[in-house]
Design an enzyme around this catalytic site. Sequence first.
Site, PDB file in Angstrom:
ATOM      1  N   GLU A   1       8.692  16.096  15.392  1.00 42.54           N
ATOM      2  CA  GLU A   1       9.177  15.948  14.022  1.00 42.54           C
ATOM      3  C   GLU A   1       8.434  16.928  13.114  1.00 42.54           C
ATOM      4  OE1 GLU A   1       8.443  12.144  12.069  1.00 42.54           O
ATOM      5  OE2 GLU A   1      10.524  12.191  11.387  1.00 42.54           O
TER       6      GLU A   1
ATOM      7  N   LYS B   1       0.868  -1.185   0.000  1.00 45.85           N
ATOM      8  CA  LYS B   1       0.000   0.000   0.000  1.00 45.85           C
ATOM      9  C   LYS B   1       0.897   1.226   0.000  1.00 45.85           C
ATOM     10  CE  LYS B   1      -1.958   3.033   2.182  1.00 45.85           C
ATOM     11  NZ  LYS B   1      -1.814   4.473   1.810  1.00 45.85           N
TER      12      LYS B   1
HETATM   13  P1  NAP Z   1       1.651   8.430   7.820  1.00 47.95           P
HETATM   14  O1  NAP Z   1       0.230   8.808   7.958  1.00 47.95           O
HETATM   15  O2  NAP Z   1       2.296   7.697   8.923  1.00 47.95           O
HETATM   16  O3  NAP Z   1       1.788   7.610   6.450  1.00 47.95           O
HETATM   17  C1  NAP Z   1       2.614   6.504   6.177  1.00 47.95           C
HETATM   18  C2  NAP Z   1       1.812   5.401   5.498  1.00 47.95           C
HETATM   19  O4  NAP Z   1       0.854   4.861   6.411  1.00 47.95           O
HETATM   20  C3  NAP Z   1       0.997   5.871   4.307  1.00 47.95           C
HETATM   21  O5  NAP Z   1       0.962   4.851   3.327  1.00 47.95           O
HETATM   22  C4  NAP Z   1      -0.355   6.072   4.930  1.00 47.95           C
HETATM   23  O6  NAP Z   1      -1.425   6.088   4.037  1.00 47.95           O
HETATM   24  C5  NAP Z   1      -0.433   4.900   5.861  1.00 47.95           C
HETATM   25  N1  NAP Z   1      -1.431   5.044   6.912  1.00 47.95           N
HETATM   26  C6  NAP Z   1      -1.962   6.191   7.431  1.00 47.95           C
HETATM   27  N2  NAP Z   1      -2.864   5.897   8.397  1.00 47.95           N
HETATM   28  C7  NAP Z   1      -2.921   4.546   8.478  1.00 47.95           C
HETATM   29  C8  NAP Z   1      -3.665   3.636   9.292  1.00 47.95           C
HETATM   30  N3  NAP Z   1      -4.535   4.063  10.193  1.00 47.95           N
HETATM   31  N4  NAP Z   1      -3.455   2.320   9.128  1.00 47.95           N
HETATM   32  C9  NAP Z   1      -2.562   1.859   8.230  1.00 47.95           C
HETATM   33  N5  NAP Z   1      -1.854   2.673   7.425  1.00 47.95           N
HETATM   34  C10 NAP Z   1      -2.015   4.002   7.550  1.00 47.95           C
HETATM   35  O7  NAP Z   1       2.491   9.707   7.515  1.00 47.95           O
HETATM   36  P2  NAP Z   1       1.902  11.035   6.838  1.00 47.95           P
HETATM   37  O8  NAP Z   1       0.567  11.389   7.421  1.00 47.95           O
HETATM   38  O9  NAP Z   1       1.940  10.885   5.380  1.00 47.95           O
HETATM   39  O10 NAP Z   1       2.962  12.082   7.345  1.00 47.95           O
HETATM   40  C11 NAP Z   1       2.823  12.579   8.676  1.00 47.95           C
HETATM   41  C12 NAP Z   1       4.133  12.615   9.377  1.00 47.95           C
HETATM   42  O11 NAP Z   1       4.731  11.321   9.411  1.00 47.95           O
HETATM   43  C13 NAP Z   1       5.194  13.457   8.718  1.00 47.95           C
HETATM   44  O12 NAP Z   1       5.041  14.793   8.972  1.00 47.95           O
HETATM   45  C14 NAP Z   1       6.423  12.872   9.318  1.00 47.95           C
HETATM   46  O13 NAP Z   1       6.636  13.396  10.590  1.00 47.95           O
HETATM   47  C15 NAP Z   1       6.114  11.413   9.432  1.00 47.95           C
HETATM   48  N6  NAP Z   1       6.684  10.618   8.325  1.00 47.95           N
HETATM   49  C16 NAP Z   1       7.763   9.847   8.571  1.00 47.95           C
HETATM   50  C17 NAP Z   1       8.322   9.101   7.554  1.00 47.95           C
HETATM   51  C18 NAP Z   1       9.510   8.233   7.779  1.00 47.95           C
HETATM   52  O14 NAP Z   1      10.213   7.885   6.831  1.00 47.95           O
HETATM   53  N7  NAP Z   1       9.803   7.798   8.991  1.00 47.95           N
HETATM   54  C19 NAP Z   1       7.811   9.152   6.271  1.00 47.95           C
HETATM   55  C20 NAP Z   1       6.678   9.938   6.038  1.00 47.95           C
HETATM   56  C21 NAP Z   1       6.128  10.664   7.079  1.00 47.95           C
HETATM   57  P3  NAP Z   1      -1.886   7.531   3.464  1.00 47.95           P
HETATM   58  O15 NAP Z   1      -0.849   7.876   2.493  1.00 47.95           O
HETATM   59  O16 NAP Z   1      -3.176   7.315   2.807  1.00 47.95           O
HETATM   60  O17 NAP Z   1      -1.972   8.467   4.626  1.00 47.95           O
END
Ligand code: NAP
Length: 501
Positions: free
Chosen positions: A405, A199
Amino acid sequence: MSATPSVEIAARGAKSPAALEFLKKGPTKLLIGGKWVPAKSGKTFETINPANEEVLALVAEGDKADVDDAVKAARKAFEDNRWAGMSPHARTRYLLKIADLIEAHADELAELESLDNGKPLSQARTIDIPGSARLFQYFAGWASKIYGETNPSDPSMFNYTLREPIGVCGLITPWNFPLMMASQKIAPALACGNTVVLKPAEQTPLTALRLGELIQEAGLPDGVVNIVTGFGPGAGSSISEHPDIDKVSFTGSTEVGKMILQASAGNLKRVSLELGGKSPNVILPDADLEQAVPTAMNGVFFNSGQVCAAGTRIFVQREMYDKFVDQFAKASERMTVGNPLDPKTRLGPLVSREQFERVNNYLNVGQQEGAKIAMGGGATEGKGYFIKPTLFTGVTNRMRIAREEIFGPVAAAIPFKDESDAVFQANDTTYGLAAAVWTRDISRAHKIARALKAGTVWINCYGAGDSSMPFGGYKQSGFGRENGRHALDLFTQIKSVYVKL
Ligand code: NAP
Ligand code: MG
């Protein structure tokens, strides 16, 4: 339903005919059991070019029903041994073929990545795409080197172990390095004989879908790799809750990581989590500043700061604080922010409006907390989610901008008194993904490397890595190590066979 996007407008400036052709094919589909199918609901969502805010493509919005189908296909492909039962040498050849195809389509993939994510094309072409091919090459080699062991036991018995695949793996990836994060999970999962349901992040699904086509071209058996695009709540949560998925590998926010772990309890899935960070970059007074300044700058601003291991807290000894800030600001002001397709560009836009607003909010939070913007601070004019590289000074480690972060091009310079104060402050965080130390004294460097509580410690460099280098978090930055031979632990389980002689 959304209107059909105009590829000419959204992808203006793009040169790869193959990338444009991919975008013009119309709404993307889901890869399930070797076939490209629309979401069962018929729904789609838009993926945006963050450099101009135009719709690049409509993407199938998969949800629980589609994940169910993908899991059935992956389960069948696992249980009938079409993949795990193959000679490891054959799996090696398939993975190498995927790597070859990524390399052969590098220009196209780089352009798709740059359009979808906003990262500079030059960086996608030299880092993301070759890095993805290398991950498949690296793990291709491991397929035939996954050893069991024979164990000392009573002479009347014989004990050996088998390292077996776990089964159906759900892979949930973020938007910052879309193709590389997908490759970092798919390649080891497949090398070990698992089947997968991927996904990708909703903001950047395109290169994963193109990879799906290349995987088919490589001739992998149907159902070994399935791809369901969609939203986190919906497609993502259906994976983490699914009773017939054996393992989830997740990269993303700590907040969602905790939800994944909770959801996994239903069938006690194996879980590995690569989460966020607030990584310290400690610059000791005897550091080579000529190296340390540009490297610290790249360490925090690379990919517009959207890097889990970004060196966002830069610790500098009080006596040299002003000198460092001055040099850092001068060097950073020369970084070109702009059109990702322009070869001169060092920083593209942030990935989405949501991320843009989140980072802008932190710029306000920092100032309200009493920190000062020494350089940058705010958006550029015109369309697109651009934010200038920004340095906060007068920061204390207790401020929100030093604890949370931000995931944008925002650095915080924090003074320290002496070495032990530097180490204390560096470790005073709930995260523990990475850290760095700069000094010319090698004993001191290694001692500090031991004292830092982080999954990766860089000495006199920042952000460098290799597919052979284990990577993952201490504390709330997650658990499990991706890359290197440790990645095999995430995608295999050990069976003991005990034989009476
Ligand atoms: P995120 O929500 O954690 O997204 C990462 C992945 O998880 C995406 O594929 C997302 O889908 C999915 N996801 C979201 N909610 C989920 C759930 N309830 N159950 C299962 N999968 C789920 O991150 P984001 O909202 O895109 O970014 C928010 C923050 O996360 C950023 O500001 C940053 O701090 C952090 N981040 C960290 C990394 C890293 O490499 N460690 C990478 C990206 C972001 P969707 O795309 O549909 O939301
Ligand atoms: Mg999200």
